[in-house]
Motif scaffolding. Structure first.
Motif, PDB file in Angstrom:
ATOM      1  N   GLY A 204       0.808  -1.210   0.000  1.00 25.27           N
ATOM      2  CA  GLY A 204       0.000   0.000   0.000  1.00 25.27           C
ATOM      3  C   GLY A 204       0.841   1.261   0.000  1.00 25.27           C
ATOM      4  N   ALA A 205       1.873   1.291   0.856  1.00 25.61           N
ATOM      5  CA  ALA A 205       2.746   2.469   0.911  1.00 25.61           C
ATOM      6  C   ALA A 205       3.486   2.658  -0.403  1.00 25.61           C
ATOM      7  N   ARG A 206       3.938   1.550  -1.017  1.00 19.51           N
ATOM      8  CA  ARG A 206       4.646   1.655  -2.293  1.00 19.51           C
ATOM      9  C   ARG A 206       3.730   2.194  -3.389  1.00 19.51           C
ATOM     10  N   ILE A 207       2.483   1.748  -3.393  1.00 16.96           N
ATOM     11  CA  ILE A 207       1.528   2.245  -4.383  1.00 16.96           C
ATOM     12  C   ILE A 207       1.291   3.733  -4.171  1.00 16.96           C
ATOM     13  N   PHE A 208       1.190   4.158  -2.911  1.00 14.79           N
ATOM     14  CA  PHE A 208       1.027   5.580  -2.618  1.00 14.79           C
ATOM     15  C   PHE A 208       2.191   6.393  -3.149  1.00 14.79           C
ATOM     16  N   VAL A 209       3.399   5.930  -2.863  1.00 14.26           N
ATOM     17  CA  VAL A 209       4.588   6.694  -3.253  1.00 14.26           C
ATOM     18  C   VAL A 209       4.744   6.733  -4.770  1.00 14.26           C
ATOM     19  N   ALA A 210       4.349   5.661  -5.443  1.00 11.05           N
ATOM     20  CA  ALA A 210       4.567   5.564  -6.892  1.00 11.05           C
ATOM     21  C   ALA A 210       3.453   6.188  -7.721  1.00 11.05           C
ATOM     22  N   THR A 211       2.287   6.448  -7.132  1.00 14.28           N
ATOM     23  CA  THR A 211       1.149   6.970  -7.885  1.00 14.28           C
ATOM     24  C   THR A 211       1.046   8.471  -7.679  1.00 14.28           C
ATOM     25  N   PRO A 212       1.148   9.278  -8.736  1.00 11.26           N
ATOM     26  CA  PRO A 212       1.144  10.735  -8.569  1.00 11.26           C
ATOM     27  C   PRO A 212      -0.054  11.275  -7.796  1.00 11.26           C
ATOM     28  N   ARG A 213      -1.271  10.807  -8.127  1.00 14.16           N
ATOM     29  CA  ARG A 213      -2.441  11.360  -7.451  1.00 14.16           C
ATOM     30  C   ARG A 213      -2.462  10.977  -5.976  1.00 14.16           C
ATOM     31  N   LEU A 214      -1.917   9.796  -5.632  1.00 12.89           N
ATOM     32  CA  LEU A 214      -1.892   9.389  -4.229  1.00 12.89           C
ATOM     33  C   LEU A 214      -0.829  10.166  -3.451  1.00 12.89           C
ATOM     34  N   ARG A 215       0.245  10.559  -4.117  1.00 12.77           N
ATOM     35  CA  ARG A 215       1.187  11.461  -3.454  1.00 12.77           C
ATOM     36  C   ARG A 215       0.497  12.785  -3.139  1.00 12.77           C
ATOM     37  N   GLY A 216      -0.403  13.198  -4.027  1.00 14.29           N
ATOM     38  CA  GLY A 216      -1.204  14.387  -3.740  1.00 14.29           C
ATOM     39  C   GLY A 216      -2.100  14.180  -2.533  1.00 14.29           C
ATOM     40  N   LEU A 218      -1.466  12.283  -0.020  1.00 18.26           N
ATOM     41  CA  LEU A 218      -0.595  12.369   1.160  1.00 18.26           C
ATOM     42  C   LEU A 218      -0.446  13.822   1.609  1.00 18.26           C
ATOM     43  N   GLY A 219      -0.210  14.718   0.659  1.00  9.46           N
ATOM     44  CA  GLY A 219      -0.105  16.127   1.012  1.00  9.46           C
ATOM     45  C   GLY A 219      -1.394  16.655   1.627  1.00  9.46           C
ATOM     46  N   LEU A 388      -0.293  21.409   1.032  1.00  9.60           N
ATOM     47  CA  LEU A 388      -1.002  21.849  -0.163  1.00  9.60           C
ATOM     48  C   LEU A 388      -0.051  21.963  -1.352  1.00  9.60           C
ATOM     49  N   VAL A 389       1.151  22.484  -1.117  1.00 13.64           N
ATOM     50  CA  VAL A 389       2.143  22.595  -2.192  1.00 13.64           C
ATOM     51  C   VAL A 389       2.475  21.209  -2.747  1.00 13.64           C
ATOM     52  N   VAL A 390       2.672  20.238  -1.836  1.00  9.98           N
ATOM     53  CA  VAL A 390       2.944  18.866  -2.274  1.00  9.98           C
ATOM     54  C   VAL A 390       1.791  18.339  -3.120  1.00  9.98           C
ATOM     55  N   ALA A 391       0.556  18.567  -2.671  1.00  8.18           N
ATOM     56  CA  ALA A 391      -0.610  18.059  -3.396  1.00  8.18           C
ATOM     57  C   ALA A 391      -0.706  18.660  -4.791  1.00  8.18           C
ATOM     58  N   VAL A 392      -0.512  19.965  -4.891  1.00  2.78           N
ATOM     59  CA  VAL A 392      -0.625  20.635  -6.191  1.00  2.78           C
ATOM     60  C   VAL A 392       0.455  20.154  -7.155  1.00  2.78           C
ATOM     61  N   ARG A 393       1.679  19.998  -6.636  1.00  2.00           N
ATOM     62  CA  ARG A 393       2.799  19.605  -7.496  1.00  2.00           C
ATOM     63  C   ARG A 393       2.744  18.124  -7.871  1.00  2.00           C
ATOM     64  N   MET A 394       2.300  17.280  -6.960  1.00  2.00           N
ATOM     65  CA  MET A 394       2.343  15.842  -7.199  1.00  2.00           C
ATOM     66  C   MET A 394       1.145  15.326  -7.990  1.00  2.00           C
ATOM     67  N   TRP A 395      -0.018  15.927  -7.804  1.00  2.00           N
ATOM     68  CA  TRP A 395      -1.231  15.432  -8.440  1.00  2.00           C
ATOM     69  C   TRP A 395      -1.412  16.172  -9.768  1.00  2.00           C
ATOM     70  N   PRO A 396      -1.203  15.522 -10.895  1.00  2.00           N
ATOM     71  CA  PRO A 396      -1.289  16.205 -12.188  1.00  2.00           C
ATOM     72  C   PRO A 396      -2.659  16.832 -12.413  1.00  2.00           C
ATOM     73  N   ARG A 397      -2.652  18.007 -13.027  1.00  2.00           N
ATOM     74  CA  ARG A 397      -3.909  18.710 -13.307  1.00  2.00           C
ATOM     75  C   ARG A 397      -4.754  17.918 -14.307  1.00  2.00           C
ATOM     76  N   ARG A 398      -4.089  17.332 -15.304  1.00  2.00           N
ATOM     77  CA  ARG A 398      -4.804  16.553 -16.316  1.00  2.00           C
ATOM     78  C   ARG A 398      -4.310  15.118 -16.261  1.00  2.00           C
TER      79      ARG A 398
END
Length: 447
Positions: A204-216, A218-219, A388-398
Motif C-alpha cells: 500500500g505504501a509503495r503504491i502511494f509513493v509511486a502513484t502521482p495522485r496518491l502522493r497528492g 498524502l499532502g 497543499l504545495v505537495v498536493a498541487v505539485r504531485m497530483w497532475p492537473r490533467r
C-alpha cells in the motif's frame, strides 16, 4: 437501486454506526476511568493512551492489510468486533494504569484492522460509482455525527448510572455490530498476486509513493491534520482561557465544526458528478488554510465581542474544508488500485493519515502550552501550506484515463497480449494505469 435499498450495505452501515457510537462512548468512559485511577495525573494518562492509539494505528493497519486477502472478510470483521467487545468489557476491572495501556493496544489494533477492511469492502459491494459516492458521504456523516452526539449521549447516561455502565453499553454495541456483519453477504477479498508478507505489508505504501495522485492525497492528509489539530486539541483552552466562555460553548464550537463537515458531505455526491476529485479536494485544502489564517488573525486580538461569532464561522469553515477532502478519498483510492491491492491501499491511507495526525497533535498541544496560540497556529499553517504545495505539485492537473506506454524485456504474456513490439524486447500498448506487479513504477507515457 437506492443506497439504503441495498440490503448488504444497509446492514454494514448499521454496523459502522453502532461501532462508531460505541467507540465514542468508550472514549468518554476512558477519560473518567483515567481520572478514577490517576486523579491529577489523568491528563498524562489520557495523553499517553492517545499516543499509543495513534502509533498502533500507524503500525498495525499495514500488517492487517497484508493478511486481508488470506481470511474471509466477514469472519475477520466479526472476530474484530468481538475482540473489541471483550476488551471494552474488561476495562472497568483494571486497577493499574499500565493495564489501561495494554488493553488500549489490543483495542486499537482491532480497530486499525477493522476500519480499512470495512472501507475496502464498500467498493466491492457497491460497484456503481454513484452509489459508492453516496456511501462515502454517508460514512462521513456517520463519523461526524458520532463526534457531535457521543458526548451528549454519554452525559445523558451518566446522569442515571455510573461511568462503568458506559463500557457495558459499548461492548453491547460491538456485539450488535458483529451480528449485523454476520447478516451480510461480503465477498472475500481478491487474492493478491504479491508474494511474501513483507511485500504485501509495504504494498500500500509503495503504491502511494509511486502513484502521482496518491502522493497528492498524502499532502492533503497533512493539511487536514495540521489544521484539524487546532480544532481537536486547542478548542477547549481557546474557548475557556482566551475567550473566557463556558464549557457549553466548547461543545457549541465543536458542533459548529461538525456542521461544516456535514454540509460538505451532503453536497458532495452531486458535486462529484460534475467536478473532478482533484479540484474538490484542493478547494477543501484552500478552505482549511483560509480557516486557520483567520484563526491566527483572531488570536492576535486580546478583546472584542466579535471573536466568538468569528470563531464559530472559522470552525465551521474548517469543518467544511475537512469534509471536502475526506469524503472523496475513497473514490481516489479505488481508482488507483486493482481489487487485489485495494485492502493494502485503504490500509495505507488509514496508516499514513494517522501518521500526519501523530505529527500535528504534539505541535498543537505542547507548542500551544509553551508559546501560545498565535505561534502554534502559525507553525501548523506553514505545515498545512507545505501539504497543499505537495498536493498541487504531485497530483497532475490533467490525468488521461488511458495512457500509452512501453514495457522493456520479457513480461506477463497475458498482460502484453494486445501490445505491439516496437523494438527488440520493447513492447507498447495502452490501458488504464495503476501500480501493480507489471507496473512497479508509474509508466512514462510513450512518445
Amino acid at each position: 437501486m437506492s443506497l439504503f435499498g441495498h440490503r448488504d450495505y444497509r446492514h454494514l452501515f448499521g454496523a459502522q454506526l453502532v461501532a462508531l457510537f460505541g467507540t465514542g462512548l468508550a472514549t468518554v468512559a476512558l477519560g473518567l476511568l483515567a481520572y478514577d485511577l490517576a486523579g491529577a495525573d489523568a491528563g498524562a494518562v489520557l495523553g499517553t493512551a492517545l499516543a499509543i492509539k495513534m502509533i498502533t494505528y500507524v503500525t498495525v493497519a499495514p500488517l492487517a492489510g497484508a493478511y486481508a486477502d488470506r481470511v474471509p472478510r466477514r469472519t475477520a470483521l466479526v472476530c474484530l468486533d468481538l475482540v473489541r467487545a471483550l476488551v471494552v468489557l474488561a476495562l472497568p476491572f483494571v486497577d493499574e494504569v499500565w493495564q489501561i495501556y495494554v488493553l488500549i493496544v489490543v483495542l486499537q489494533s482491532a480497530s486499525a484492522s477493522f476500519t480499512p477492511t470495512f472501507q475496502a469492502v464498500l467498493p466491492d459491494i457497491l460497484p456503481d460509482e454513484g452509489l459508492y459516492t453516496r456511501a462515502l458521504s454517508a460514512s462521513q456523516l456517520a463519523s461526524t455525527m458520532e463526534t457531535l452526539l457521543s458526548p451528549v449521549i454519554a452525559a445523558a447516561v451518566l446522569s442515571v448510572v455510573s461511568f462503568h455502565w458506559l463500557f457495558s453499553g459499548t461492548s453491547a454495541g460491538f456485539v450488535l455490530s458483529a451480528l449485523l456483519v454476520v447478516s451480510t453477504r461480503i465477498p472475500d477479498a481478491v487474492r493478491s498476486r504479491r508474494g511474501g508478507v513483507w511485500d504485501r505489508t509495504l504494498a500500500g505504501a509503495r503504491i502511494f509513493v509511486a502513484t502521482p495522485r496518491l502522493r497528492g492525497v498524502l499532502g492533503l492528509n497533512l493539511v487536514v491534520a495540521a489544521v484539524g489539530s487546532v480544532v481537536m486539541v486547542n478548542t477547549v483552552n481557546y474557548v475557556q482561557d482566551a475567550l473566557g466562555r463556558s464549557q457549553a460553548d466548547v461543545a457549541l464550537l465543536l458542533a459548529g465544526n461538525g456542521v461544516g463537515t456535514i454540509v460538505a458531505a451532503l453536497l458532495l455526491p452531486r458535486v462529484l458528478g460534475r467536478i473532478a476529485e482533484r479540484a474538490v479536494m484542493l478547494t477543501g485544502a484552500s478552505v482549511l488554510l483560509t480557516g486557520i489564517t483567520g484563526a491566527i488573525g483572531m488570536s492576535t486580538v486580546d478583546a472584542g465581542g466579535w471573536r466568538w461569532p468569528a470563531a464559530l464561522a472559522l470552525w465551521a469553515l474548517i469543518g467544511t474544508g475537512t469534509g471536502l477532502i475526506l469524503t472523496p478519498v475513497g473514490r481516489v483510492l479505488r481508482r488507483s488500485s486493482h481489487a487485489g491491492d485495494r485492502p493494502a491501499v485503504f490500509a495505507a491511507q488509514f496508516s499514513l493519515s494517522h501518521a500526519c495526525w501523530l505529527l500535528a497533535y504534539p505541535i498543537a498541544g505542547w507548542l500551544a502550552t509553551a508559546a501560545g496560540f498565535t505561534a502554534t497556529w502559525t507553525v501548523l499553517a506553514v505545515l498545512g501550506l507545505a501539504g497543499l504545495v505537495v498536493a498541487v505539485r504531485m497530483w497532475p492537473r490533467r490525468e488521461a484515463e488511458v495512457v500509452e506506454h512501453t514495457h522493456h524485456g520479457p513480461g506477463d504474456d497475458a498482460h502484453l497480449a494486445d501490445a505491439v513490439e516496437v523494438a527488440d524486447g520493447v513492447w507498447r500498448h495502452s490501458h488504464e494505469l495503476v501500480i501493480d506487479k507489471e507496473h512497479p513504477r508509474w509508466p512514462v507515457p510513450a512518445r
